[in-house]
Design an enzyme around this catalytic site. Structure first.
Site, PDB file in Angstrom:
ATOM      1  N   SER A  11       0.855  -1.190   0.000  1.00 60.95           N
ATOM      2  CA  SER A  11       0.000   0.000   0.000  1.00 60.95           C
ATOM      3  C   SER A  11       0.885   1.232   0.000  1.00 60.95           C
ATOM      4  O   SER A  11       1.629   1.479   0.951  1.00 60.95           O
ATOM      5  CB  SER A  11      -0.898   0.020   1.236  1.00 60.95           C
ATOM      6  OG  SER A  11      -1.430   1.329   1.384  1.00 60.95           O
ATOM      7  N   HIS A  36      -1.105  -1.364  -4.371  1.00 58.29           N
ATOM      8  CA  HIS A  36      -2.392  -1.043  -3.740  1.00 58.29           C
ATOM      9  C   HIS A  36      -2.476   0.465  -3.492  1.00 58.29           C
ATOM     10  O   HIS A  36      -1.606   1.066  -2.863  1.00 58.29           O
ATOM     11  CB  HIS A  36      -2.484  -1.803  -2.411  1.00 58.29           C
ATOM     12  CG  HIS A  36      -3.803  -1.676  -1.712  1.00 58.29           C
ATOM     13  ND1 HIS A  36      -4.899  -2.438  -2.036  1.00 58.29           N
ATOM     14  CD2 HIS A  36      -4.195  -0.888  -0.689  1.00 58.29           C
ATOM     15  CE1 HIS A  36      -5.915  -2.131  -1.233  1.00 58.29           C
ATOM     16  NE2 HIS A  36      -5.513  -1.179  -0.402  1.00 58.29           N
ATOM     17  N   ASP A  38      -4.795   3.505  -1.978  1.00 58.95           N
ATOM     18  CA  ASP A  38      -5.895   3.811  -1.063  1.00 58.95           C
ATOM     19  C   ASP A  38      -6.449   5.198  -1.344  1.00 58.95           C
ATOM     20  O   ASP A  38      -5.768   6.207  -1.138  1.00 58.95           O
ATOM     21  CB  ASP A  38      -5.397   3.734   0.382  1.00 58.95           C
ATOM     22  CG  ASP A  38      -5.155   2.308   0.811  1.00 58.95           C
ATOM     23  OD1 ASP A  38      -6.092   1.495   0.709  1.00 58.95           O
ATOM     24  OD2 ASP A  38      -4.032   1.991   1.244  1.00 58.95           O
ATOM     25  N   MET A  40      -9.209   7.941  -0.350  1.00 57.08           N
ATOM     26  CA  MET A  40     -10.076   8.324   0.781  1.00 57.08           C
ATOM     27  C   MET A  40     -10.615   9.733   0.560  1.00 57.08           C
ATOM     28  O   MET A  40      -9.897  10.603   0.056  1.00 57.08           O
ATOM     29  CB  MET A  40      -9.280   8.298   2.090  1.00 57.08           C
ATOM     30  CG  MET A  40      -8.583   6.975   2.362  1.00 57.08           C
ATOM     31  SD  MET A  40      -7.833   6.946   3.984  1.00 57.08           S
ATOM     32  CE  MET A  40      -6.845   5.430   3.869  1.00 57.08           C
ATOM     33  N   HIS A  69      -8.358   0.830  -4.093  1.00 62.56           N
ATOM     34  CA  HIS A  69      -9.304   0.597  -3.002  1.00 62.56           C
ATOM     35  C   HIS A  69     -10.004   1.921  -2.711  1.00 62.56           C
ATOM     36  O   HIS A  69      -9.399   2.836  -2.143  1.00 62.56           O
ATOM     37  CB  HIS A  69      -8.497   0.091  -1.788  1.00 62.56           C
ATOM     38  CG  HIS A  69      -9.292  -0.096  -0.535  1.00 62.56           C
ATOM     39  ND1 HIS A  69      -8.678  -0.309   0.689  1.00 62.56           N
ATOM     40  CD2 HIS A  69     -10.622  -0.126  -0.297  1.00 62.56           C
ATOM     41  CE1 HIS A  69      -9.608  -0.453   1.627  1.00 62.56           C
ATOM     42  NE2 HIS A  69     -10.798  -0.338   1.053  1.00 62.56           N
ATOM     43  N   MET A  71     -12.242   4.183  -0.721  1.00 66.63           N
ATOM     44  CA  MET A  71     -12.907   4.425   0.565  1.00 66.63           C
ATOM     45  C   MET A  71     -13.605   5.776   0.457  1.00 66.63           C
ATOM     46  O   MET A  71     -13.221   6.756   1.103  1.00 66.63           O
ATOM     47  CB  MET A  71     -11.874   4.391   1.700  1.00 66.63           C
ATOM     48  CG  MET A  71     -11.402   2.972   2.004  1.00 66.63           C
ATOM     49  SD  MET A  71      -9.848   2.921   2.898  1.00 66.63           S
ATOM     50  CE  MET A  71      -8.714   3.061   1.515  1.00 66.63           C
ATOM     51  N   MET A 140     -11.252  -6.302   5.277  1.00 67.91           N
ATOM     52  CA  MET A 140     -10.548  -5.273   6.056  1.00 67.91           C
ATOM     53  C   MET A 140     -10.279  -5.802   7.464  1.00 67.91           C
ATOM     54  O   MET A 140     -11.212  -6.191   8.170  1.00 67.91           O
ATOM     55  CB  MET A 140     -11.389  -4.000   6.166  1.00 67.91           C
ATOM     56  CG  MET A 140     -11.596  -3.232   4.868  1.00 67.91           C
ATOM     57  SD  MET A 140     -10.091  -2.661   4.086  1.00 67.91           S
ATOM     58  CE  MET A 140      -9.343  -1.656   5.366  1.00 67.91           C
ATOM     59  N   GLY A 145      -9.190   3.831   6.870  1.00 65.12           N
ATOM     60  CA  GLY A 145      -8.919   5.245   7.097  1.00 65.12           C
ATOM     61  C   GLY A 145      -7.447   5.581   7.298  1.00 65.12           C
ATOM     62  O   GLY A 145      -7.004   6.629   6.869  1.00 65.12           O
ATOM     63  N   PHE A 146      -6.718   4.681   7.941  1.00 62.26           N
ATOM     64  CA  PHE A 146      -5.330   5.009   8.272  1.00 62.26           C
ATOM     65  C   PHE A 146      -4.443   3.771   8.174  1.00 62.26           C
ATOM     66  O   PHE A 146      -4.899   2.659   8.459  1.00 62.26           O
ATOM     67  CB  PHE A 146      -5.236   5.564   9.700  1.00 62.26           C
ATOM     68  CG  PHE A 146      -6.057   6.806   9.885  1.00 62.26           C
ATOM     69  CD1 PHE A 146      -5.524   8.057   9.566  1.00 62.26           C
ATOM     70  CD2 PHE A 146      -7.360   6.733  10.336  1.00 62.26           C
ATOM     71  CE1 PHE A 146      -6.291   9.204   9.705  1.00 62.26           C
ATOM     72  CE2 PHE A 146      -8.138   7.878  10.485  1.00 62.26           C
ATOM     73  CZ  PHE A 146      -7.596   9.126  10.168  1.00 62.26           C
ATOM     74  N   GLY A 148      -0.990   1.708   9.564  1.00 63.14           N
ATOM     75  CA  GLY A 148      -0.306   1.537  10.843  1.00 63.14           C
ATOM     76  C   GLY A 148      -1.177   1.146  12.019  1.00 63.14           C
ATOM     77  O   GLY A 148      -0.755   1.256  13.170  1.00 63.14           O
ATOM     78  N   ASP A 179      -6.455  -6.641   4.092  1.00 63.66           N
ATOM     79  CA  ASP A 179      -5.873  -5.290   4.175  1.00 63.66           C
ATOM     80  C   ASP A 179      -6.001  -4.755   5.594  1.00 63.66           C
ATOM     81  O   ASP A 179      -7.114  -4.623   6.112  1.00 63.66           O
ATOM     82  CB  ASP A 179      -6.645  -4.392   3.194  1.00 63.66           C
ATOM     83  CG  ASP A 179      -6.093  -2.978   3.089  1.00 63.66           C
ATOM     84  OD1 ASP A 179      -5.019  -2.705   3.649  1.00 63.66           O
ATOM     85  OD2 ASP A 179      -6.758  -2.164   2.414  1.00 63.66           O
ATOM     86  N   GLY A 181      -2.971  -3.936   9.017  1.00 63.95           N
ATOM     87  CA  GLY A 181      -2.194  -4.554  10.081  1.00 63.95           C
ATOM     88  C   GLY A 181      -1.509  -5.843   9.677  1.00 63.95           C
ATOM     89  O   GLY A 181      -1.172  -6.668  10.527  1.00 63.95           O
ATOM     90  N   SER A 200       2.594  -0.265   6.167  1.00 64.34           N
ATOM     91  CA  SER A 200       3.711   0.057   7.055  1.00 64.34           C
ATOM     92  C   SER A 200       4.708  -1.094   7.175  1.00 64.34           C
ATOM     93  O   SER A 200       5.910  -0.847   7.264  1.00 64.34           O
ATOM     94  CB  SER A 200       3.188   0.473   8.437  1.00 64.34           C
ATOM     95  OG  SER A 200       2.205  -0.403   8.890  1.00 64.34           O
TER      96      SER A 200
HETATM   97  C1  DX5 Z   1      -6.417   1.420   5.507  1.00 61.96           C
HETATM   98  C2  DX5 Z   1      -5.923   1.100   4.105  1.00 61.96           C
HETATM   99  C3  DX5 Z   1      -4.776   0.191   4.066  1.00 61.96           C
HETATM  100  C4  DX5 Z   1      -3.533   0.698   4.759  1.00 61.96           C
HETATM  101  C5  DX5 Z   1      -2.858  -0.496   5.340  1.00 61.96           C
HETATM  102  O1  DX5 Z   1      -7.618   2.091   5.437  1.00 61.96           O
HETATM  103  O2  DX5 Z   1      -6.969   0.518   3.346  1.00 61.96           O
HETATM  104  O3  DX5 Z   1      -4.473  -0.209   2.736  1.00 61.96           O
HETATM  105  O4  DX5 Z   1      -2.649   1.366   3.928  1.00 61.96           O
HETATM  106  O5  DX5 Z   1      -1.808  -0.066   6.114  1.00 61.96           O
HETATM  107  P1  DX5 Z   1      -1.063  -1.013   7.137  1.00 61.96           P
HETATM  108  O6  DX5 Z   1      -0.534  -2.173   6.341  1.00 61.96           O
HETATM  109  O7  DX5 Z   1      -0.005  -0.143   7.697  1.00 61.96           O
HETATM  110  O8  DX5 Z   1      -2.097  -1.450   8.137  1.00 61.96           O
HETATM  111 ZN    ZN Z   2      -6.473  -0.396   1.327  1.00 61.11          ZN
END
Ligand code: DX5
Ligand code: ZN
Length: 221
Positions: A11, A36, A38, A40, A69, A71, A140, A145-146, A148, A179, A181, A200
């Protein structure tokens, strides 16, 4: 359908945006399978990132499928923009529109591969009617949203159930992607998945090559 190792989709949310082309080339050289992206909108999720113009810039510098992806609310309004920009997979959230079926169909008509995803709090049953129409199901394992955030172990059951359903129904041909963590440790619980997204874990690792190899091997650990 069974893959010998996971496919890996870094990502770029965790990449250095000032050097985005280099960051994409680096993970491709390090052995990733997809990129990937993201997207948003600050409404569907409480964060703003990037949109179709960035996908358009990445297209000529990337040699891998662009896995986008969304969002965002009302994704149907932007499907054409992402098709023109060169998205390969386009994944929408089941919660984001009342026109899920129509939007998936438009995505396919415009030459992209449709994907469906859901928030952790959403029951898997919500996406079941759309499974015959998609090439990708994204589970998910964090609240979108974020980057890490911590992996939500209770979502692994969705991955297992999606694989079970695919095995039982020849009309289902989706890849299962996870997707949020994802690390070499959490990946061990995801053996029924086909594609792992990692932000991350890859981009904060000193060696992208080692990080990607560790994730791939986690299917067999
Ligand atoms: C979160 C994103 C993910 C994010 C994953 O909303 O959809 O793709 O970048 O980040 P890590 O791998 O750090 O959880
Ligand atoms: Zn994603």
């Amino acid at each position: 359908m069974e893959k010998s190792s996971f496919m890996i989709a870094p990502s770029i949310l965790s990449a250095d945006f000032a050097r985005l082309a280099d960051e994409v080339s680096a993970v491709e050289k390090a052995g990733c399978d997809w990129i990937h992206v993201d997207v948003m909108d600050g409404h569907f999720v409480p964060n703003l990132t990037i949109g179709a113009p960035v996908v358009k810039c990445l297209k000529p510098v990337s040699t891998k499928p662009l896995d986008v992806h969304l969002m965002i609310d009302d994704p149907e309004k932007y499907v054409e923009d992402f098709a023109k920009a060169g998205a390969d997979y386009l994944t929408i959230h089941v919660e984001a529109t009342q026109y899920v079926g129509e939007t998936l169909q438009t995505i396919r008509e415009l030459g992209m591969k449709p994907g469906i995803t859901l928030r952790p709090a959403t029951d898997l049953q919500e996406i079941v009617p759309f499974l015959p129409s998609v090439d990708l199901v994204l589970v998910m394992t964090v609240n979108p949203g974020f980057g890490g955030q911590s992996f939500m172990q209770d979502q692994v059951a969705k991955v297992d159930e999606l694989k079970r359903m695919r095995e039982q129904d020849p009309g289902l041909n989706y890849l299962i992607e996870v997707d949020g963590g994802v690390s070499d440790q959490t990946a061990k619980q995801l053996r029924n998945a086909d594609v792992l997204v990692a932000g991350s874990y890859i981009y904060k690792n000193e060696s992208y090559e080692v990080a990607i190899a560790n994730l791939k091997e986690a299917k067999h650990d």
